[in-house]
Design a protein around this motif. Structure first.
Motif, PDB file in Angstrom:
ATOM      1  N   LEU A   2      52.813 109.845  43.413  1.00 36.64           N
ATOM      2  CA  LEU A   2      53.532 108.835  42.652  1.00 36.64           C
ATOM      3  C   LEU A   2      54.978 109.271  42.492  1.00 36.64           C
ATOM      4  CD1 LEU A   2      51.006 108.161  39.750  1.00 36.64           C
ATOM      5  CD2 LEU A   2      51.473 106.655  41.685  1.00 36.64           C
ATOM      6  N   THR A  96      47.725 116.921  49.011  1.00 31.60           N
ATOM      7  CA  THR A  96      47.180 115.558  49.013  1.00 31.60           C
ATOM      8  C   THR A  96      45.838 115.480  48.296  1.00 31.60           C
ATOM      9  OG1 THR A  96      46.133 115.969  51.156  1.00 31.60           O
ATOM     10  CG2 THR A  96      48.340 114.999  51.184  1.00 31.60           C
ATOM     11  N   ALA A 119      56.065 108.392  48.894  1.00 29.84           N
ATOM     12  CA  ALA A 119      55.067 108.177  47.849  1.00 29.84           C
ATOM     13  C   ALA A 119      54.071 107.093  48.245  1.00 29.84           C
ATOM     14  CB  ALA A 119      55.761 107.796  46.547  1.00 29.84           C
ATOM     15  N   ASP A 120      52.891 107.172  47.634  1.00 29.35           N
ATOM     16  CA  ASP A 120      51.893 106.118  47.796  1.00 29.35           C
ATOM     17  C   ASP A 120      52.187 104.933  46.887  1.00 29.35           C
ATOM     18  OD1 ASP A 120      49.964 107.473  49.641  1.00 29.35           O
ATOM     19  OD2 ASP A 120      49.918 108.908  47.997  1.00 29.35           O
ATOM     20  N   ALA A 121      52.860 105.202  45.777  1.00 27.84           N
ATOM     21  CA  ALA A 121      53.222 104.151  44.834  1.00 27.84           C
ATOM     22  C   ALA A 121      54.362 104.654  43.962  1.00 27.84           C
ATOM     23  CB  ALA A 121      52.028 103.743  43.970  1.00 27.84           C
ATOM     24  N   THR A 148      56.769 100.706  49.860  1.00 27.06           N
ATOM     25  CA  THR A 148      55.991 101.410  48.844  1.00 27.06           C
ATOM     26  C   THR A 148      55.784 100.490  47.639  1.00 27.06           C
ATOM     27  OG1 THR A 148      57.006 103.478  49.551  1.00 27.06           O
ATOM     28  CG2 THR A 148      55.832 103.516  47.457  1.00 27.06           C
ATOM     29  N   ASN A 202      42.480 106.563  41.655  1.00 25.15           N
ATOM     30  CA  ASN A 202      42.704 107.179  42.959  1.00 25.15           C
ATOM     31  C   ASN A 202      44.073 107.799  43.113  1.00 25.15           C
ATOM     32  OD1 ASN A 202      40.147 106.486  43.924  1.00 25.15           O
ATOM     33  ND2 ASN A 202      40.827 104.427  44.402  1.00 25.15           N
ATOM     34  N   ALA A 203      44.894 107.749  42.038  1.00 27.43           N
ATOM     35  CA  ALA A 203      46.222 108.345  42.118  1.00 27.43           C
ATOM     36  C   ALA A 203      46.127 109.851  42.147  1.00 27.43           C
ATOM     37  CB  ALA A 203      47.061 107.899  40.936  1.00 27.43           C
TER      38      ALA A 203
END
Length: 203
Positions: A2, A96, A119-121, A148, A202-203
């Motif tokens: 994040l 990860t 980042a994933d989010a 993103t 899932n973060a």
């Protein structure tokens, strides 16, 4: 991973990174907060860690496990201190298998763009101040331009209505009350528990 972003300096990105990590620690996770603000690398000071080694050593080949320092506050959180090196030199070396929260610099420069793209989010931070909201919108727009998603928006130091901000940011928006000691404040902690819940497990 994040990324914590907000166009204006001083809106509470570092505090948010640590408080959100604290929320994940309460979920029995072991989050890592990474200071990617090379202009003002002060996350370790907030967390009560020495900050003797950090991202520059990671870029030079040291392992994350050898570099992270457990925060004094909040407990259960690891911190990787910042340094004068571009984030794209070490972002790929971050783990990860645990929540990684990247505290980005202010503005929309190359360093911020690298963190947002990796980042994933993204979690956008702002205050209720109009200029801060405008800058937060720029951060949200940059994240989306890089592909993103914006997972949430945090409005720091307010107990007021945030529906209008949520509508323009187009992401779940959570107010966080003002506090002189946000990292140890129960009401602030409850607000960041809500943020973690919005982002998901899932973060």
């Amino acid at each position: 991973m994040l990324a914590i972003a907000g166009g204006k300096g001083g809106v509470g990105k570092t505090t948010t990174a640590l408080c959100l990590a604290d929320a994940y620690a309460r979920q029995r996770r072991r989050p890592l907060v990474v200071d990617a603000d090379r202009g003002m690398p002060n996350c370790h000071l907030y967390a009560g860690t020495p900050g003797d080694r950090g991202v520059a050593d990671l870029a030079a080949g040291a392992t994350v496990d050898a570099l992270v320092e457990p925060a004094t506050a909040p407990p259960g959180v690891d911190v990787l201190a910042g340094g004068d090196i571009a984030p794209d030199a070490y972002l790929d070396a971050l783990p990860t298998d645990r929540p990684v929260i990247v505290d980005t610099a202010a503005g929309a420069g190359a360093d911020v763009g690298a963190a947002l793209a990796a980042a994933d989010a993204v979690v956008v931070i702002t205050t209720a101040n109009r200029d801060a909201v405008r800058n937060g919108l720029k951060s949200a727009a940059l994240a989306r331009a890089l592909g993103t998603p914006v997972a949430a928006c945090v409005v720091v130091a307010t107990a007021g209505e945030t529906t209008a901000i949520e509508r323009i940011v187009e992401a779940p928006t959570i107010p966080v009350p003002a506090s002189p000691t946000p990292i140890t404040d129960a009401a602030v902690g409850a607000a960041y528990d809500r943020v973690a819940g919005v982002i998901g497990p899932n973060a």
